[in-house]
Design a protein around this motif. Sequence first.
Motif, PDB file in Angstrom:
ATOM      1  N   UNK A  73      42.149  65.955  27.060  1.00 62.05           N
ATOM      2  CA  UNK A  73      42.928  65.780  28.290  1.00 62.05           C
ATOM      3  C   UNK A  73      41.997  65.603  29.498  1.00 62.05           C
ATOM      4  N   UNK A  74      40.887  66.319  29.488  1.00 58.78           N
ATOM      5  CA  UNK A  74      39.940  66.166  30.603  1.00 58.78           C
ATOM      6  C   UNK A  74      39.269  64.804  30.507  1.00 58.78           C
ATOM      7  N   UNK A  75      39.004  64.379  29.256  1.00 60.65           N
ATOM      8  CA  UNK A  75      38.444  63.035  29.062  1.00 60.65           C
ATOM      9  C   UNK A  75      39.355  61.974  29.695  1.00 60.65           C
ATOM     10  N   UNK A  76      40.667  62.155  29.545  1.00 57.97           N
ATOM     11  CA  UNK A  76      41.610  61.196  30.150  1.00 57.97           C
ATOM     12  C   UNK A  76      41.415  61.147  31.668  1.00 57.97           C
ATOM     13  N   UNK A  77      41.294  62.329  32.264  1.00 60.14           N
ATOM     14  CA  UNK A  77      41.150  62.401  33.725  1.00 60.14           C
ATOM     15  C   UNK A  77      39.838  61.760  34.167  1.00 60.14           C
ATOM     16  N   UNK A  78      38.776  62.047  33.404  1.00 66.86           N
ATOM     17  CA  UNK A  78      37.468  61.484  33.754  1.00 66.86           C
ATOM     18  C   UNK A  78      37.511  59.959  33.630  1.00 66.86           C
ATOM     19  N   UNK A  86      40.565  55.452  40.238  1.00 66.49           N
ATOM     20  CA  UNK A  86      41.582  56.185  40.995  1.00 66.49           C
ATOM     21  C   UNK A  86      40.917  57.305  41.794  1.00 66.49           C
ATOM     22  N   UNK A  87      41.631  57.813  42.794  1.00 63.97           N
ATOM     23  CA  UNK A  87      41.236  59.074  43.422  1.00 63.97           C
ATOM     24  C   UNK A  87      41.868  60.169  42.575  1.00 63.97           C
ATOM     25  N   UNK A 111      28.504  61.230  39.094  1.00 63.95           N
ATOM     26  CA  UNK A 111      28.280  59.863  38.605  1.00 63.95           C
ATOM     27  C   UNK A 111      29.007  58.824  39.470  1.00 63.95           C
ATOM     28  N   UNK A 112      29.706  59.277  40.484  1.00 58.02           N
ATOM     29  CA  UNK A 112      30.329  58.334  41.395  1.00 58.02           C
ATOM     30  C   UNK A 112      31.847  58.316  41.372  1.00 58.02           C
ATOM     31  N   UNK A 113      32.457  59.134  40.505  1.00 63.47           N
ATOM     32  CA  UNK A 113      33.922  59.198  40.477  1.00 63.47           C
ATOM     33  C   UNK A 113      34.457  59.812  41.764  1.00 63.47           C
ATOM     34  N   UNK A 114      35.564  59.261  42.254  1.00 67.41           N
ATOM     35  CA  UNK A 114      36.171  59.810  43.476  1.00 67.41           C
ATOM     36  C   UNK A 114      37.084  60.965  43.070  1.00 67.41           C
ATOM     37  N   UNK A 115      36.496  62.134  42.914  1.00 68.15           N
ATOM     38  CA  UNK A 115      37.221  63.307  42.420  1.00 68.15           C
ATOM     39  C   UNK A 115      37.276  64.334  43.541  1.00 68.15           C
ATOM     40  N   UNK A 135      45.038  54.066  44.087  1.00 64.07           N
ATOM     41  CA  UNK A 135      45.857  54.871  43.181  1.00 64.07           C
ATOM     42  C   UNK A 135      45.362  56.319  43.258  1.00 64.07           C
ATOM     43  N   UNK A 136      46.291  57.255  43.414  1.00 58.19           N
ATOM     44  CA  UNK A 136      45.916  58.667  43.480  1.00 58.19           C
ATOM     45  C   UNK A 136      46.614  59.417  42.345  1.00 58.19           C
ATOM     46  N   UNK A 137      45.811  60.116  41.528  1.00 59.62           N
ATOM     47  CA  UNK A 137      46.361  60.864  40.398  1.00 59.62           C
ATOM     48  C   UNK A 137      46.071  62.345  40.582  1.00 59.62           C
TER      49      UNK A 137
END
Lengths: 384, 77
Positions: A73-78, A86-87, A111-115, A135-137
């Motif tokens: 599930x975390x892999x999906x978010x990453x 997405x944000x 690594x550059x993800x907008x988290x 897109x914001x999740x």
Amino acid sequence: MKYVDEFRDRELGRGLAAAIAREAVPGRRYQFMEFCGGHTHAISRYGVADLLPANVRMIHGPGCPVCVLPIGRIDLAIGLALERNVILCSYGDTMRVPASNGRSLLRAKAEGGDIRMVYSAADALRIARENPAREVVFLAIGFETTTPPTALVIREAQATGVGNFSVLSNHVLTPAAIVNILQSPEVRTLGTVPLDGFVGPAHVSSIIGTRPYEFFAEEFRKPVVIAGFEPLDVMQAILMLVRQVNEGRAEVENQFHRVVDRAGNQKAQALVAEVFELRREFEWRGLGTVPYSALAIRATFAAHDAERRFELQYQPVPDNKACDCGAILRGLKRPTDCRLFGGACTPETPMGSCMVSSEGACAAHYSYGRFRDRPQAPLAAEMA
Amino acid sequence: MCLAVPARIVSLEADDQAVIDAGGIRKRVSIALVEGVVPGDYVIVHVGYALARLDPDAAAETLAAMAAAGLEPGELV
Ligand code: SF4
């Protein structure tokens, strides 16, 4: 703080400890599981286990939402953050949960993800409003306590037309997990850890009420006492469980009646039923696949369901083979039985789920367990 | 994660919001999930939302029961 400090009073704690010692029958076994991470934390932090007679033992259950979130599930978010741009908004607790390939949300951010870390679901919706071109999740996790706020923001996004906002739902259900523990093959066939009763959730029960526990008090003949999260609440609940065992009763009792009643928060329940439906099954880290144990977003709100919107495919990922979380969560082993405990696996470098959050069995034991060896129980210091 | 604290409602605001006081810290939270709270009520606050009301009489009863449990048998008056 009012309604906190009184329930940490040292004198009252001594009295309750004395009462438990007086009423627990020598030679009889009392093994109780506290389901909630909040209780695990209180028991470890205030050294409650040290105040109990040797034949009264507490077993840490799986009730830590961060700990039961599976790697896949975390892999999906990453993936959403790194590949779909997405944000991704998440509660702070999930940031360090280990995912595949040595990653975590925190690493993915580096690594550059907008988290972005948010304090509440409403913050995630606000970020969507402020960034209409993105897109914001919202990575939603938690038991019955965090589900109603998620339901509120999904409904509000729909009503106010925030089209770029969606939710990756990982909301899970407490009663399903308790039934799973009671029916797990290890507990049934090996019979190694017969449980003599449960300390039931505090705030989860303020939402669902005490009624859902009546089924398994009857069906499995196990006493359940709903308890608040302060150390004295836990001790009083243990005393109530000891009494039930002594008297051969298996009932649902409510130690936390200052907040919880039988029916629960019906407004919140109605809202959750409007927005969510049961998943046929869901994987829990440490417990495996548990039928009807989680919530998915209803088709009427499909536009705000990240799984539909991004056509996500869940891939289960096995845990580190050496990790004993599964057995620990069922009470079959203790954290110190795991050979990674405190060495390769610490709260800074968690290898498994129970080391991730301070409410997890391994992390709670690691952070506070070393007090165990002191002659002075930490109760004196902490409760002063 | 499950951290939730008892807090006093200080004032009600527009859009189902309220200002709460939790041990001297003031914060704005949503009261959309609880019905009919008024200033002075205590609520349990979790991730920015009031989840349930806290009943002061029940809290006093619980503390009294704890004190009674700690007495030796026969000590009860
Ligand atoms: S110490 Fe780490 S690896 Fe071992 S059971 Fe606990 S979380 Fe798993």
